[in-house]
Scaffold this active site. Structure first.
Site, short mmCIF file in Angstrom:
data_model
loop_
_atom_site.label_atom_id
_atom_site.label_comp_id
_atom_site.label_asym_id
_atom_site.label_seq_id
_atom_site.Cartn_x
_atom_site.Cartn_y
_atom_site.Cartn_z
N MET A 62 -1.66 -5.44 -12.77
CA MET A 62 -3.10 -5.70 -12.56
C MET A 62 -3.91 -4.51 -13.08
O MET A 62 -5.10 -4.39 -12.77
CB MET A 62 -3.38 -5.95 -11.08
CG MET A 62 -2.64 -7.18 -10.56
SD MET A 62 -3.40 -7.93 -9.12
CE MET A 62 -3.27 -6.60 -7.95
N HIS A 88 -0.89 3.97 -13.21
CA HIS A 88 -0.43 5.27 -12.70
C HIS A 88 1.00 5.44 -13.19
O HIS A 88 1.54 4.56 -13.90
CB HIS A 88 -0.54 5.31 -11.17
CG HIS A 88 0.08 4.12 -10.48
ND1 HIS A 88 1.43 3.85 -10.51
CD2 HIS A 88 -0.48 3.10 -9.79
CE1 HIS A 88 1.67 2.75 -9.84
NE2 HIS A 88 0.53 2.25 -9.40
N HIS A 97 3.49 2.49 -12.99
CA HIS A 97 3.40 1.50 -14.07
C HIS A 97 4.08 2.03 -15.34
O HIS A 97 4.81 1.31 -16.02
CB HIS A 97 1.94 1.19 -14.41
CG HIS A 97 1.16 0.50 -13.32
ND1 HIS A 97 0.10 1.08 -12.68
CD2 HIS A 97 1.30 -0.74 -12.78
CE1 HIS A 97 -0.39 0.22 -11.79
NE2 HIS A 97 0.32 -0.88 -11.83
N GLY A 138 8.38 -3.41 -9.87
CA GLY A 138 8.64 -2.25 -9.01
C GLY A 138 9.19 -2.66 -7.66
O GLY A 138 8.78 -3.68 -7.09
N MET A 152 2.84 5.74 -5.29
CA MET A 152 1.71 5.54 -6.20
C MET A 152 1.24 4.09 -6.10
O MET A 152 2.05 3.17 -5.98
CB MET A 152 2.12 5.86 -7.61
CG MET A 152 2.33 7.34 -7.79
SD MET A 152 2.39 7.77 -9.51
CE MET A 152 2.73 9.52 -9.35
N SER A 153 -0.06 3.94 -6.15
CA SER A 153 -0.67 2.61 -6.07
C SER A 153 -2.04 2.69 -6.69
O SER A 153 -2.74 3.70 -6.53
CB SER A 153 -0.78 2.19 -4.60
OG SER A 153 -1.68 1.10 -4.48
N SER A 154 -2.44 1.64 -7.39
CA SER A 154 -3.80 1.62 -7.94
C SER A 154 -4.82 1.75 -6.82
O SER A 154 -5.88 2.34 -6.99
CB SER A 154 -4.05 0.31 -8.69
OG SER A 154 -3.04 0.12 -9.66
N ARG A 155 -4.48 1.22 -5.65
CA ARG A 155 -5.41 1.26 -4.52
C ARG A 155 -5.61 2.67 -3.97
O ARG A 155 -6.56 2.91 -3.24
CB ARG A 155 -4.94 0.32 -3.41
CG ARG A 155 -5.07 -1.15 -3.76
CD ARG A 155 -4.77 -2.05 -2.57
NE ARG A 155 -5.17 -3.43 -2.81
CZ ARG A 155 -4.35 -4.39 -3.23
NH1 ARG A 155 -3.08 -4.12 -3.46
NH2 ARG A 155 -4.80 -5.61 -3.43
P1 AMP Z 1 0.28 -3.91 -9.75
O1 AMP Z 1 -0.51 -3.47 -10.93
O2 AMP Z 1 -0.03 -3.15 -8.50
O3 AMP Z 1 0.28 -5.41 -9.57
O4 AMP Z 1 1.78 -3.52 -10.06
C1 AMP Z 1 2.40 -3.90 -11.26
C2 AMP Z 1 3.85 -3.58 -11.16
O5 AMP Z 1 4.00 -2.18 -10.93
C3 AMP Z 1 4.56 -4.28 -10.01
O6 AMP Z 1 5.85 -4.69 -10.43
C4 AMP Z 1 4.65 -3.21 -8.96
O7 AMP Z 1 5.75 -3.36 -8.08
C5 AMP Z 1 4.85 -1.98 -9.83
N1 AMP Z 1 4.48 -0.75 -9.10
C6 AMP Z 1 3.33 -0.51 -8.43
N2 AMP Z 1 3.37 0.71 -7.86
C7 AMP Z 1 4.56 1.25 -8.20
C8 AMP Z 1 5.20 2.50 -7.90
N3 AMP Z 1 4.62 3.44 -7.17
N4 AMP Z 1 6.44 2.71 -8.40
C9 AMP Z 1 7.05 1.76 -9.15
N5 AMP Z 1 6.51 0.57 -9.47
C10 AMP Z 1 5.28 0.32 -8.99
#
Ligand code: AMP
Length: 305
Positions: free
Chosen positions: A38, A42, A45, A155, A192-195
């Site tokens: 999404m 970070h 990703h 992830g 790590m998280s976009s949030r």
């Molecule tokens: P998102 O953009 O949050 O939907 O995440 C996209 C992908 O990145 C998903 O497969 C998540 O599980 C993975 N992801 C998000 N945060 C992390 C993290 N800290 N470490 C590894 N993978 C992650």
């Protein structure tokens, strides 16, 4: 001016163009690996993108903040977005194509057909976020059809999501190798998280308690505690130290079925979801039973990813 040697990254927005690109690469005998996201990238990703390069001759990253996986009171509008920054980061990770479709193209007639799974979504986030995994599965299935990859990388931070996607891939005969990668963390352990971009310094401090709760649980299990309720209490104690935190759930469950576990006699998944202020964060770890005689346990003992 010297010619630019930097790798060119191509952006594709239209679905037919994405399909065509994929067909061309398959015809040329090249394998394709997909990293669905999404956006607001970070290091987590980027780790997925680098891993994808090991599984495909070409790497596609999709960026799509999928409206149908957000509940009406959730943070679809507040979700962080920065497309130019994402492009630069994806390029640095060696991505070939950023696929960024519009909502209007993904859902031109709204959403009628959806992919719903029964068992795994009846746990953890599926209980707190009704319809969430239906939205995730529907968009991931669409991305699988559009990009037609040989491999897709996800992830383990979203452990339940990964399990649900694996199941859908098997159930619906997608010929795609699903790869899961361990959670990438900040130096102090915060997943790590976009949030995380929505956390001010005070909330950032409170958010660290998710990791601390997993560490405390891992340590307890490593020291021989097998009673899941006692381990959950130890985790709760860490999170309750901050008035900004509101626990959504803390559970210990079977890593494959996600069924609750009362006695930790095999590696078990601890999954936590906490509202830190208004920001809902999740994290998880595998707890590995040990015994008291195991003695000096280093940092991270009993804790995977
Ligand atoms: P998102 O953009 O949050 O939907 O995440 C996209 C992908 O990145 C998903 O497969 C998540 O599980 C993975 N992801 C998000 N945060 C992390 C993290 N800290 N470490 C590894 N993978 C992650």
């Amino acid at each position: 001016m010297a010619p630019c040697k930097e790798k060119i990254i191509q952006t594709i927005q239209l679905i037919p163009e994405m399909k065509n690109w994929s067909d061309q690469n398959r015809l040329a005998g090249r394998s394709v690996a997909l990293v669905p996201t999404m956006g607001y990238f970070h290091e987590g990703h980027l780790a997925l993108m680098r891993e994808a390069k090991r599984h495909g001759d070409r790497v596609v990253t999709s960026i799509f903040v999928n409206p149908i996986q957000f509940g009406p009171k959730e943070d679809f509008n507040a979700y962080p977005r920065d497309f130019d920054r994402d492009l630069a980061m994806a390029r640095s990770a060696g991505v070939d194509i950023v696929f960024a479709p519009s909502s209007a193209d993904m859902y031109p007639e709204g959403v009628d057909t959806r992919i719903r799974q029964e068992l795994l979504p009846a746990h953890l986030c599926g209980l707190s976020r009704p319809g969430h995994f239906t939205g995730v599965l529907t968009v991931v299935a669409k991305l699988f059809h559009i990009v037609n990859p040989h491999a897709a990388v996800f992830g383990q931070k979203d452990w339940q999501q990964l399990a649900i996607i694996r199941k859908m891939t098997a159930d619906l005969n997608f010929d795609i190798n699903i790869i899961g990668l361990p959670t990438v963390r900040e130096q102090d352990g915060l997943a790590m998280s976009s949030r995380n971009a929505r956390l001010d310094p005070r909330l950032r401090e409170a958010a660290l308690s998710l990791y601390r709760s997993l560490k405390a649980a891992g340590q307890k299990v490593r020291n021989g505690e097998t009673d899941a309720a006692a381990v959950i209490r130890a985790a709760e104690k860490q999170i309750a130290q901050y008035p900004e935190n509101r626990i959504d759930y803390i559970r210990i469950c079977h890593p494959d079925t996600l069924d609750d576990i009362a006695d930790i006699d095999a590696p078990s998944l601890m999954a936590v979801a906490v509202f830190v202020g208004r920001v809902r964060l999740i994290d998880n770890a595998l707890l590995r039973p040990g015994n008291r005689s195991a003695g000096a346990a280093g940092p991270g003992a009993g804790l995977d990813h």
